[in-house]
Design an enzyme around this catalytic site. Structure first.
Site, PDB file in Angstrom:
ATOM      1  N   SER A 144       0.838  -1.196   0.000  1.00 36.09           N
ATOM      2  CA  SER A 144       0.000   0.000   0.000  1.00 36.09           C
ATOM      3  C   SER A 144       0.880   1.257   0.000  1.00 36.09           C
ATOM      4  O   SER A 144       1.708   1.434  -0.881  1.00 36.09           O
ATOM      5  CB  SER A 144      -0.953  -0.040   1.196  1.00 36.09           C
ATOM      6  OG  SER A 144      -1.936   0.967   1.113  1.00 36.09           O
ATOM      7  N   ASP A 195      -9.720  -4.203  -5.464  1.00 35.23           N
ATOM      8  CA  ASP A 195      -9.160  -3.224  -4.519  1.00 35.23           C
ATOM      9  C   ASP A 195      -9.793  -1.860  -4.787  1.00 35.23           C
ATOM     10  O   ASP A 195      -9.608  -1.279  -5.848  1.00 35.23           O
ATOM     11  CB  ASP A 195      -7.642  -3.144  -4.719  1.00 35.23           C
ATOM     12  CG  ASP A 195      -6.931  -2.343  -3.641  1.00 35.23           C
ATOM     13  OD1 ASP A 195      -7.553  -1.411  -3.092  1.00 35.23           O
ATOM     14  OD2 ASP A 195      -5.755  -2.629  -3.375  1.00 35.23           O
ATOM     15  N   HIS A 206      -8.136  -4.803  -1.112  1.00 35.59           N
ATOM     16  CA  HIS A 206      -6.891  -4.238  -0.591  1.00 35.59           C
ATOM     17  C   HIS A 206      -6.360  -5.043   0.588  1.00 35.59           C
ATOM     18  O   HIS A 206      -5.140  -5.215   0.738  1.00 35.59           O
ATOM     19  CB  HIS A 206      -7.153  -2.787  -0.159  1.00 35.59           C
ATOM     20  CG  HIS A 206      -5.913  -1.966   0.017  1.00 35.59           C
ATOM     21  ND1 HIS A 206      -5.088  -1.613  -1.033  1.00 35.59           N
ATOM     22  CD2 HIS A 206      -5.343  -1.416   1.131  1.00 35.59           C
ATOM     23  CE1 HIS A 206      -4.077  -0.884  -0.583  1.00 35.59           C
ATOM     24  NE2 HIS A 206      -4.203  -0.754   0.728  1.00 35.59           N
TER      25      HIS A 206
END
Length: 400
Positions: free
Chosen positions: A209, A309, A341
């Site tokens: 991320s 995501d 995600h």
């Protein structure tokens, strides 16, 4: 070798550009500090309390930026419920983190606040091991080294040393501070890898991320410096592969998306040091401008992303992969159909059983090691840490 926590580390450079005094290492993986003493649980708790006090103060500063809007409050509530649902797994991972002899916590790699990393060590120390330098995510605001505990455990079980890197978050620091911290941690790892039992020819960089973004920025920044002949404390050639998990690489194109998701434009631009800095901290934009010589310095780039995501769309990895390929880079893109995600990083590992993302990472790390691949094929199946109904409900509630 086991590293001493709370001791300044060698190999990197401080914010002022001065080299640190090299660490004094003890006997192989003994769990002892430089003064012959392992950091105690009480000391770790004291350090955690001090950090909590610091972060709490920063949180109030952050609230001044965020305000108390409906979207932000709803996201916070969703996060709390999400954490409660997965708490049984978090408790088990937390117990491993604090009490396993394979975890060395809070090794100091620099002089700035939060310049610490955790090491996850394989049980078998009979030979040098591959090393993964992992930069955790957290929206550039709530990142913390312990977020990588589950990944660290799983990779250590497969004979890989994992260094989970902590770094200054906003508002304690802005993006240039985060990239600087990550680069300094990478420098420490590269220059001390042999001392803690790692293989200097098998160092890998990974981020998830926001951590994938920060790690990519550090990698490209380093390549640019080397191509210009600037003095550096680590070399891109020391990194065998880069793994970007669910990362965003064109920050300029994600401002509106993040705003809709609750990371408000004003806050995000403050993190990124203003709108004018967005291109500089967008690896995709930077890569388009790099010379063929600089691109050739980059290691293999492996981008991993779930197609469902909604925190950072999978198109972020797809576009970055396309740009790197067009520039002549060595790129591999792996998309996970229907994964969100948090699926690939949290829910799937907590579920136990075969973990596709983990296997993909291992296939790259162990590509030249036939015996390691044999061990991977016969490795015990990881245990389930959370009931399926809790995972499914948490997936629906997840604010990420």
């Amino acid at each position: 070798m086991q590293l001493a926590s709370e001791y300044p580390a060698g190999g990197g450079a401080s914010a002022e550009g001065e080299a640190f005094v090299p660490l004094v290492f003890s006997s192989p993986r003994s769990g002892r500090a430089g003064d012959g003493r392992r950091s105690t649980f009480r000391e770790d708790v004291g350090h955690a309390a001090a950090e909590t006090y610091l972060v709490t103060g920063l949180a109030f500063t952050l609230l001044g930026y965020l305000g108390v809007g409906y979207r932000w409050v709803s996201q916070l509530i969703a996060l709390l419920v999400y954490a409660v649902l997965l708490m049984p797994g978090f408790i088990k991972v937390g117990y491993y983190y604090f009490f396993s002899s394979q975890v060395i916590r809070s090794v100091v790699y620099g002089e700035q606040p939060r310049n610490r990393l955790d090491l996850y060590m394989p049980r078998d120390n009979s030979k040098s091991s591959p090393v993964v330098a992992f930069v955790t995510g957290g929206a550039w605001i709530i990142g913390y080294k312990a977020w990588g505990a589950l990944l660290g455990r799983r990779l250590a079980e497969r004979g890989i040393i994992v260094a989970c890197i902590d770094y200054r978050n906003f508002p304690q620091g802005t993006i240039s501070d985060m990239v600087s911290d990550a680069s300094e941690a990478i420098s420490f790892i590269c220059n001390n890898v042999v001392s803690f039992g790692g293989d200097p020819n098998k160092i890998y960089l990974m981020g998830q991320s926001a951590g994938a973004h920060i790690a990519a920025c550090a990698l490209l920044e380093q390549a640019v410096k080397e191509s210009k002949g600037e003095s550096t404390y680590w070399n891109v050639a020391q990194i065998k592969s880069y793994f970007g998990l669910s990362g965003g690489y064109n920050i300029q194109n994600l401002v509106d998306h993040f705003h809709e998701r609750g990371l408000y434009r004003s806050v995000f631009l403050s993190i990124m040091e203003g709108e004018e800095s967005l291109p500089r901290f967008s690896p995709e934009i930077v890569a388009k401008k790099l010379s063929a010589e600089t691109i050739s310095l980059l290691p293999q780039i492996v981008l991993l992303h779930g197609t469902a995501d909604y925190s950072i769309p999978s198109s972020a990895s797809e576009n970055f992969a396309d740009v790197l390929k067009q520039a002549g880079g060595k790129v591999e893109l792996q998309l996970y159909e229907g994964k969100t995600h948090t699926d690939v990083f949290l829910q799937d590992p907590l579920r136990g059983g075969k973990d596709k993302m983990l296997e993909d990472v291992l296939s790259v790390i162990h590509v030249d090691d036939a015996s390691a691949r044999e061990r991977d094929a016969s490795a015990p199946t990881p245990e389930r840490l959370v009931y399926e109904w809790q995972i499914k409900l948490a997936r629906q509630i997840s604010p990420f």
